[in-house]
Enzyme design. Structure first.
Site, PDB file in Angstrom:
ATOM      1  N   ASP A 227       0.839  -1.198  -0.134  1.00 16.82           N
ATOM      2  CA  ASP A 227      -0.005  -0.011   0.128  1.00 16.82           C
ATOM      3  C   ASP A 227       0.764   1.200   0.043  1.00 16.82           C
ATOM      4  O   ASP A 227       0.652   2.199  -0.609  1.00 16.82           O
ATOM      5  CB  ASP A 227      -0.738   0.143   1.080  1.00 16.82           C
ATOM      6  CG  ASP A 227      -0.304  -0.697   2.460  1.00 16.82           C
ATOM      7  OD1 ASP A 227       0.744  -1.124   2.405  1.00 16.82           O
ATOM      8  OD2 ASP A 227      -1.011  -0.635   3.549  1.00 16.82           O
ATOM      9  N   ASP A 251       0.938  -7.193 -10.856  1.00 18.23           N
ATOM     10  CA  ASP A 251       0.015  -6.746 -11.994  1.00 18.23           C
ATOM     11  C   ASP A 251      -0.387  -5.348 -11.662  1.00 18.23           C
ATOM     12  O   ASP A 251      -0.454  -4.513 -12.581  1.00 18.23           O
ATOM     13  CB  ASP A 251      -1.171  -7.879 -11.772  1.00 18.23           C
ATOM     14  CG  ASP A 251      -2.064  -7.791 -12.806  1.00 18.23           C
ATOM     15  OD1 ASP A 251      -1.930  -6.890 -13.832  1.00 18.23           O
ATOM     16  OD2 ASP A 251      -3.163  -8.343 -12.871  1.00 18.23           O
TER      17      ASP A 251
END
Ligand code: NAD
Length: 365
Positions: A227, A251
């Site tokens: 994050d 990804d």
């Protein structure tokens, strides 16, 4: 050196952009005294048109016999092309998944480079993008959540879905080794990204990456939670060199990183296995909307060819010459339509290839 290269022009703009990358490679071979031979390989729509399927066993054998494969892009207009009337496992993209699997390509490399000349394409403010950035996301491609067991069950009338995220230490170790090796060819810094404050798979990831790091004392290692990494990419992208991460995190982060460069026609990529072999291709698709018009940007494919020389053949000097030639063309103001800006000179795919090729010899002086 003798270079045996598998060549997949593919569909849409693929043949146009690969032609320019081959011209650049030919010039490199001539200037630096190498000999290149190509094996032509059909994949995707081009293979469907000839063989009825997107990838044949012969094509896989041709790719395996090469030292590395250079690819354009595959696929057509998904709303109009007859390829998309076929069952999903016979469509162009199925061929790409099959060849990646057949060649055991577990490491995906996506550089995100912002050239100072293209700064206006970057959506970040000037004080954040500063003089540009050059980071590389190394994503594990064959394990993790996308390949774990999954099921959807109904229990007492309530549907429940389960996806499993597993990694073995071998899977982590082999990609970590690739990450450190590649960092040695760059600015010698690895940021390993995980969610070790929550996930067991991340705690094992962090532990194995630290074990591997002991063999690379010359490469700086830092750990970052995913994050935080997502924030840091838009807060200060220049802090990163190699970002090493698992499949799903990679990804998402690689798409985020490519967006902040702002130019899809400039982004190269590579997928590697545990030998020197790799499949090198632009990050973009086959752009059927502009195919055959000589307006596609060939730079992502030319930079993919540069990655091929660097990572599959260890020809760093030659790869540097290509990277410098691309920069020189941009500095002279040459732009294809997708990156055109005020005060620049617009050119087509073929001429952009010629300009970059011309600068290869120039960079030897
Ligand atoms: P795309 O990347 O082909 O195109 C998106 C937009 O970017 C289009 O407007 C296109 O004209 C433009 N663009 C892309 N590359 C460019 C370049 N080099 N120069 C200038 N402009 C460029 O994505 P899409 O339209 O979603 O997909 C088209 C086809 O490509 C589909 O069949 C898709 O499945 C396939 N695809 C293949 C790959 C691959 O081969 N690895 C990757 C992504 C998409």
């Amino acid at each position: 050196m003798k270079l045996k290269i598998g060549c997949i022009p593919g569909d849409g703009i693929g043949p146009e952009i690969v032609k320019q990358a081959k011209a650049v490679l030919e010039k490199v071979a001539q200037v630096y005294g190498h000999e290149i031979s190509y094996r032509h390989i059909l994949l995707g729509g081009a293979s469907i048109d000839v063989h009825g399927i997107p990838l044949t066993d012969e094509a896989i054998a041709e790719a395996r016999a090469a030292d590395a494969v250079l690819m354009g892009s595959i696929g057509g207009d998904t709303t109009k092309s007859p390829w998309y009337q076929l069952p999903p496992d016979r469509r162009p993209e199925a061929g790409l998944l099959q060849i990646r699997k057949a060649l055991n390509l577990f490491a995906n490399l996506r550089p995100a480079v912002l050239y100072p000349e293209l700064a206006d394409a970057c959506p970040l403010r000037s004080e954040i993008r500063r003089d540009g950035f050059d980071l590389l996301i190394m994503r594990e491609l064959t394990g993790g959540l996308y390949f774990g067991e999954r099921k959807t069950v109904t229990e007492n009338g309530v549907r429940r879905a389960v996806d499993t995220l597993t990694y073995s230490e071998e899977e982590i170790r082999r990609i970590a080794v690739k990450g450190f090796e590649i960092a040695r060819k760059r600015r010698r810094k690895v940021t390993s990204v995980d969610k070790a404050n929550v996930l067991d798979s991340s705690r094992l990831w962090r532990c194995v990456v630290e074990e591997v790091a002991k063999d690379y004392p010359d490469v700086a290692l830092e750990h970052m939670l995913v994050d935080n990494c997502a924030m840091q990419i838009v807060r200060d992208p220049a802090q990163f060199d190699v970002i090493l991460t698992e499949n799903m995190f990679g990804d998402i982060l690689s798409d985020e990183a490519s967006m902040v460069t702002g130019s899809i026609g400039m982004l190269a990529s590579a997928s590697l296995n545990d030998t020197k072999f790799g499949l090198y291709e632009p990050s973009h698709g086959s752009a059927p909307d502009i195919a055959g018009k000589d307006i596609a940007n060939p730079i992502a494919t030319i930079l993919s060819a540069s990655m091929m020389l660097r990572y599959s053949f260890d020809l760093d000097q030659e790869a540097d010459a290509i990277d410098r030639a691309v920069k020189a063309a941009l500095e002279e103001g040459w732009r294809t339509a997708d990156i055109m800006a005020d005060g620049c000179r617009q050119t087509g795919c073929e001429q952009m290839g010629r300009i970059i090729t011309k600068h290869i010899g120039g960079s030897m002086k």
